[in-house]
Design an enzyme around this catalytic site. Sequence first.
Site, PDB file in Angstrom:
ATOM      1  N   ASP A   8       0.717  -1.182  -0.096  1.00 21.77           N
ATOM      2  CA  ASP A   8       0.169   0.095  -0.004  1.00 21.77           C
ATOM      3  C   ASP A   8       0.776   1.274  -0.086  1.00 21.77           C
ATOM      4  OD1 ASP A   8      -1.781  -2.023   0.253  1.00 21.77           O
ATOM      5  OD2 ASP A   8      -2.672  -1.421   2.017  1.00 21.77           O
ATOM      6  N   LYS A 106      -6.806  -5.047  -3.446  1.00 27.61           N
ATOM      7  CA  LYS A 106      -7.549  -5.563  -2.047  1.00 27.61           C
ATOM      8  C   LYS A 106      -8.525  -4.642  -1.606  1.00 27.61           C
ATOM      9  CE  LYS A 106      -3.949  -4.170   1.054  1.00 27.61           C
ATOM     10  NZ  LYS A 106      -4.846  -3.284   2.058  1.00 27.61           N
ATOM     11  N   CYS A 151      -1.942  -2.680   7.669  1.00 33.84           N
ATOM     12  CA  CYS A 151      -1.754  -3.515   6.713  1.00 33.84           C
ATOM     13  C   CYS A 151      -0.421  -4.148   6.541  1.00 33.84           C
ATOM     14  CB  CYS A 151      -1.985  -3.017   5.139  1.00 33.84           C
ATOM     15  SG  CYS A 151      -3.709  -2.388   5.119  1.00 33.84           S
TER      16      CYS A 151
HETATM   17  C1  VGL Z   1      -4.843   0.864   5.459  1.00 30.01           C
HETATM   18  C2  VGL Z   1      -6.224   1.404   7.055  1.00 30.01           C
HETATM   19  C3  VGL Z   1      -7.326   1.395   6.028  1.00 30.01           C
HETATM   20  C4  VGL Z   1      -3.409   0.135   5.568  1.00 30.01           C
HETATM   21  C5  VGL Z   1      -5.545   0.549   4.605  1.00 30.01           C
HETATM   22  O1  VGL Z   1      -2.777   0.032   4.391  1.00 30.01           O
HETATM   23  O2  VGL Z   1      -2.795  -0.052   6.442  1.00 30.01           O
HETATM   24  N1  VGL Z   1      -4.950   1.119   6.873  1.00 30.01           N
HETATM   25  N2  VGL Z   1      -6.988   0.763   4.989  1.00 30.01           N
END
Ligand code: VGL
Length: 196
Positions: A8, A106, A151
Amino acid sequence: MKALILVDVQNDFLINGSLSVPGGNDVIEPINQIIKNYALVVATKDWHPQNHVSFASNHPGKKIGDVLKVGNLDQILWPEHCIQESKGSDFPVTLNSRTIKKIIYKGINPQIDSYSGFHDNGKIRSTGLSDYLKANNVTTIDYVGLVTEYCVKFTALDSIDEGFKTRVILNGIKGIDLRKSNKALNEMQSKGVDLL
Ligand code: VGL
Ligand code: ZN
Protein backbone atom coordinates in the site's frame (compact mmCIF):
# COMPACT_ATOMS: atom_id res chain seq x y z
CA MET A 1 13.44 -17.27 -4.75
CA LYS A 2 13.21 -14.08 -2.72
CA ALA A 3 10.55 -11.42 -3.34
CA LEU A 4 10.00 -7.85 -2.21
CA ILE A 5 6.41 -6.87 -1.46
CA LEU A 6 5.40 -3.23 -1.29
CA VAL A 7 2.33 -2.88 0.90
CA ASP A 8 0.00 0.00 0.00
CA VAL A 9 2.61 2.57 -1.00
CA GLN A 10 -0.12 4.88 -2.29
CA ASN A 11 -0.65 8.64 -2.33
CA ASP A 12 -3.51 8.64 0.18
CA PHE A 13 -1.18 7.31 2.89
CA LEU A 14 1.46 9.94 2.10
CA ILE A 15 1.78 13.66 2.73
CA ASN A 16 -1.42 15.51 1.72
CA GLY A 17 -3.23 12.18 1.32
CA SER A 18 -6.65 11.58 2.86
CA LEU A 19 -5.28 9.01 5.34
CA SER A 20 -1.85 10.53 5.62
CA VAL A 21 0.71 8.72 7.79
CA PRO A 22 3.07 11.10 9.64
CA GLY A 23 6.45 10.71 7.95
CA GLY A 24 5.00 8.24 5.46
CA ASN A 25 7.07 9.75 2.66
CA ASP A 26 10.22 8.66 4.47
CA VAL A 27 9.73 5.10 3.22
CA ILE A 28 10.07 6.03 -0.45
CA GLU A 29 13.82 6.63 -0.59
CA PRO A 30 14.78 3.41 1.25
CA ILE A 31 12.42 1.47 -1.02
CA ASN A 32 13.97 3.03 -4.12
CA GLN A 33 17.39 2.04 -2.78
CA ILE A 34 16.60 -1.66 -2.26
CA ILE A 35 14.07 -2.37 -5.00
CA LYS A 36 16.90 -2.92 -7.48
CA ASN A 37 18.12 -5.90 -5.45
CA TYR A 38 15.05 -8.04 -6.08
CA ALA A 39 14.32 -10.18 -9.10
CA LEU A 40 10.65 -10.25 -8.15
CA VAL A 41 8.78 -7.20 -6.87
CA VAL A 42 5.07 -7.33 -6.05
CA ALA A 43 2.88 -4.50 -4.77
CA THR A 44 -0.45 -4.52 -3.00
CA LYS A 45 -2.91 -1.71 -3.54
CA ASP A 46 -5.76 -0.78 -1.27
CA TRP A 47 -8.51 -0.43 -3.91
CA HIS A 48 -11.86 0.57 -2.51
CA PRO A 49 -15.15 1.30 -4.24
CA GLN A 50 -16.82 4.59 -3.25
CA ASN A 51 -19.44 2.69 -1.21
CA HIS A 52 -16.88 0.79 0.86
CA VAL A 53 -17.91 -0.26 4.37
CA SER A 54 -14.71 1.16 5.90
CA PHE A 55 -15.55 4.76 4.99
CA ALA A 56 -17.18 6.79 7.78
CA SER A 57 -18.95 8.74 5.03
CA ASN A 58 -21.02 5.65 4.24
CA HIS A 59 -22.40 5.46 7.81
CA PRO A 60 -24.60 8.48 8.57
CA GLY A 61 -24.22 9.58 12.18
CA LYS A 62 -20.84 7.86 12.57
CA LYS A 63 -17.45 9.48 12.47
CA ILE A 64 -13.87 8.64 11.56
CA GLY A 65 -12.34 6.39 14.22
CA ASP A 66 -15.64 4.88 15.35
CA VAL A 67 -15.70 1.09 15.44
CA LEU A 68 -18.71 -0.80 14.09
CA LYS A 69 -19.63 -4.45 14.19
CA VAL A 70 -20.01 -5.66 10.62
CA GLY A 71 -21.14 -9.26 10.84
CA ASN A 72 -18.87 -10.56 13.57
CA LEU A 73 -15.92 -8.32 12.64
CA ASP A 74 -14.90 -5.02 14.18
CA GLN A 75 -14.71 -2.40 11.46
CA ILE A 76 -12.76 0.80 12.12
CA LEU A 77 -14.18 3.74 10.18
CA TRP A 78 -11.65 5.59 8.06
CA PRO A 79 -11.75 8.68 5.89
CA GLU A 80 -12.39 7.91 2.23
CA HIS A 81 -9.09 6.65 0.82
CA CYS A 82 -7.61 4.70 -2.07
CA ILE A 83 -10.73 4.88 -4.17
CA GLN A 84 -10.32 2.81 -7.34
CA GLU A 85 -8.70 4.77 -10.19
CA SER A 86 -8.30 7.91 -8.05
CA LYS A 87 -5.07 9.89 -7.71
CA GLY A 88 -4.99 8.85 -4.06
CA SER A 89 -4.77 5.20 -5.07
CA ASP A 90 -1.76 5.75 -7.34
CA PHE A 91 1.83 5.00 -6.45
CA PRO A 92 3.68 8.24 -5.65
CA VAL A 93 5.52 9.55 -8.71
CA THR A 94 8.76 9.53 -6.69
CA LEU A 95 8.56 5.76 -6.19
CA ASN A 96 10.62 3.70 -8.58
CA SER A 97 7.74 1.43 -9.53
CA ARG A 98 9.10 0.31 -12.91
CA THR A 99 10.11 -3.15 -11.79
CA ILE A 100 6.85 -4.03 -10.05
CA LYS A 101 5.78 -7.22 -11.83
CA LYS A 102 2.41 -7.79 -10.24
CA ILE A 103 -0.14 -5.65 -8.42
CA ILE A 104 -2.55 -7.31 -6.00
CA TYR A 105 -5.74 -5.30 -5.41
CA LYS A 106 -7.52 -5.63 -2.07
CA GLY A 107 -10.49 -4.11 -0.28
CA ILE A 108 -12.51 -4.29 -3.48
CA ASN A 109 -15.63 -5.88 -1.99
CA PRO A 110 -17.83 -3.02 -0.68
CA GLN A 111 -18.96 -5.15 2.29
CA ILE A 112 -15.65 -6.17 3.83
CA ASP A 113 -12.27 -4.61 4.55
CA SER A 114 -8.95 -6.21 3.74
CA TYR A 115 -5.88 -5.21 5.72
CA SER A 116 -3.92 -8.24 4.58
CA GLY A 117 -2.65 -8.56 1.04
CA PHE A 118 -3.49 -12.26 1.17
CA HIS A 119 -7.21 -12.19 1.97
CA ASP A 120 -10.01 -10.08 3.42
CA ASN A 121 -10.50 -9.56 7.15
CA GLY A 122 -13.06 -12.38 7.31
CA LYS A 123 -10.76 -14.74 5.38
CA ILE A 124 -13.59 -15.33 2.92
CA ARG A 125 -11.75 -14.55 -0.32
CA SER A 126 -8.12 -14.94 -1.21
CA THR A 127 -6.51 -12.20 -3.32
CA GLY A 128 -4.40 -14.70 -5.24
CA LEU A 129 -1.16 -13.37 -3.75
CA SER A 130 -0.13 -16.64 -2.15
CA ASP A 131 -0.77 -18.67 -5.31
CA TYR A 132 1.14 -16.13 -7.38
CA LEU A 133 4.17 -16.25 -5.09
CA LYS A 134 4.16 -20.02 -4.86
CA ALA A 135 3.86 -20.32 -8.65
CA ASN A 136 7.02 -18.19 -8.81
CA ASN A 137 8.85 -20.44 -6.33
CA VAL A 138 9.07 -17.70 -3.73
CA THR A 139 10.13 -18.90 -0.30
CA THR A 140 11.38 -15.71 1.36
CA ILE A 141 9.55 -12.38 1.33
CA ASP A 142 10.77 -8.97 2.44
CA TYR A 143 8.10 -6.41 3.25
CA VAL A 144 8.05 -2.63 3.13
CA GLY A 145 5.18 -0.15 3.02
CA LEU A 146 2.27 1.35 4.92
CA VAL A 147 0.91 1.22 7.48
CA THR A 148 2.80 -0.72 10.13
CA GLU A 149 -0.02 -1.52 12.54
CA TYR A 150 -2.64 -2.42 9.93
CA CYS A 151 -1.80 -3.61 6.45
CA VAL A 152 1.90 -4.36 7.02
CA LYS A 153 1.12 -6.30 10.19
CA PHE A 154 -1.77 -8.35 8.83
CA THR A 155 0.04 -9.09 5.58
CA ALA A 156 3.20 -10.22 7.40
CA LEU A 157 1.24 -12.43 9.81
CA ASP A 158 -0.61 -14.11 6.94
CA SER A 159 2.72 -14.48 5.16
CA ILE A 160 3.96 -16.57 8.10
CA ASP A 161 0.73 -18.61 8.05
CA GLU A 162 1.27 -19.25 4.33
CA GLY A 163 4.67 -20.73 5.14
CA PHE A 164 6.94 -17.99 3.77
CA LYS A 165 10.10 -16.88 5.51
CA THR A 166 8.91 -13.38 6.33
CA ARG A 167 11.01 -10.31 6.96
CA VAL A 168 9.98 -6.70 7.55
CA ILE A 169 12.46 -3.99 6.63
CA LEU A 170 12.17 -1.41 9.38
CA ASN A 171 13.33 1.68 7.49
CA GLY A 172 10.81 0.87 4.75
CA ILE A 173 7.69 0.94 6.93
CA LYS A 174 5.78 3.62 8.84
CA GLY A 175 2.84 3.56 11.21
CA ILE A 176 0.09 6.01 12.10
CA ASP A 177 0.47 5.57 15.87
CA LEU A 178 3.90 4.93 17.39
CA ARG A 179 2.64 2.86 20.35
CA LYS A 180 0.39 0.68 18.20
CA SER A 181 3.19 0.30 15.66
CA ASN A 182 5.65 -0.89 18.29
CA LYS A 183 3.06 -3.30 19.66
CA ALA A 184 2.45 -4.58 16.12
CA LEU A 185 6.19 -5.11 15.59
CA ASN A 186 6.41 -7.09 18.84
CA GLU A 187 3.48 -9.24 17.78
CA MET A 188 5.00 -9.85 14.35
CA GLN A 189 8.32 -10.80 15.89
CA SER A 190 6.70 -13.15 18.40
CA LYS A 191 4.94 -14.93 15.53
CA GLY A 192 8.15 -15.50 13.60
CA VAL A 193 8.60 -12.37 11.48
CA ASP A 194 12.22 -11.22 11.22
CA LEU A 195 12.71 -7.48 11.66
CA LEU A 196 15.59 -6.12 9.57
C1 VGL B 1 -4.73 0.64 5.62
C2 VGL B 1 -6.31 1.50 7.03
C3 VGL B 1 -7.27 1.37 6.06
C4 VGL B 1 -3.30 0.23 5.41
C5 VGL B 1 -5.66 0.50 4.64
O1 VGL B 1 -2.83 0.23 4.26
O2 VGL B 1 -2.63 -0.06 6.42
N1 VGL B 1 -5.06 1.12 6.82
N2 VGL B 1 -6.94 0.87 4.87
ZN1 ZN C 1 -8.32 0.81 3.25
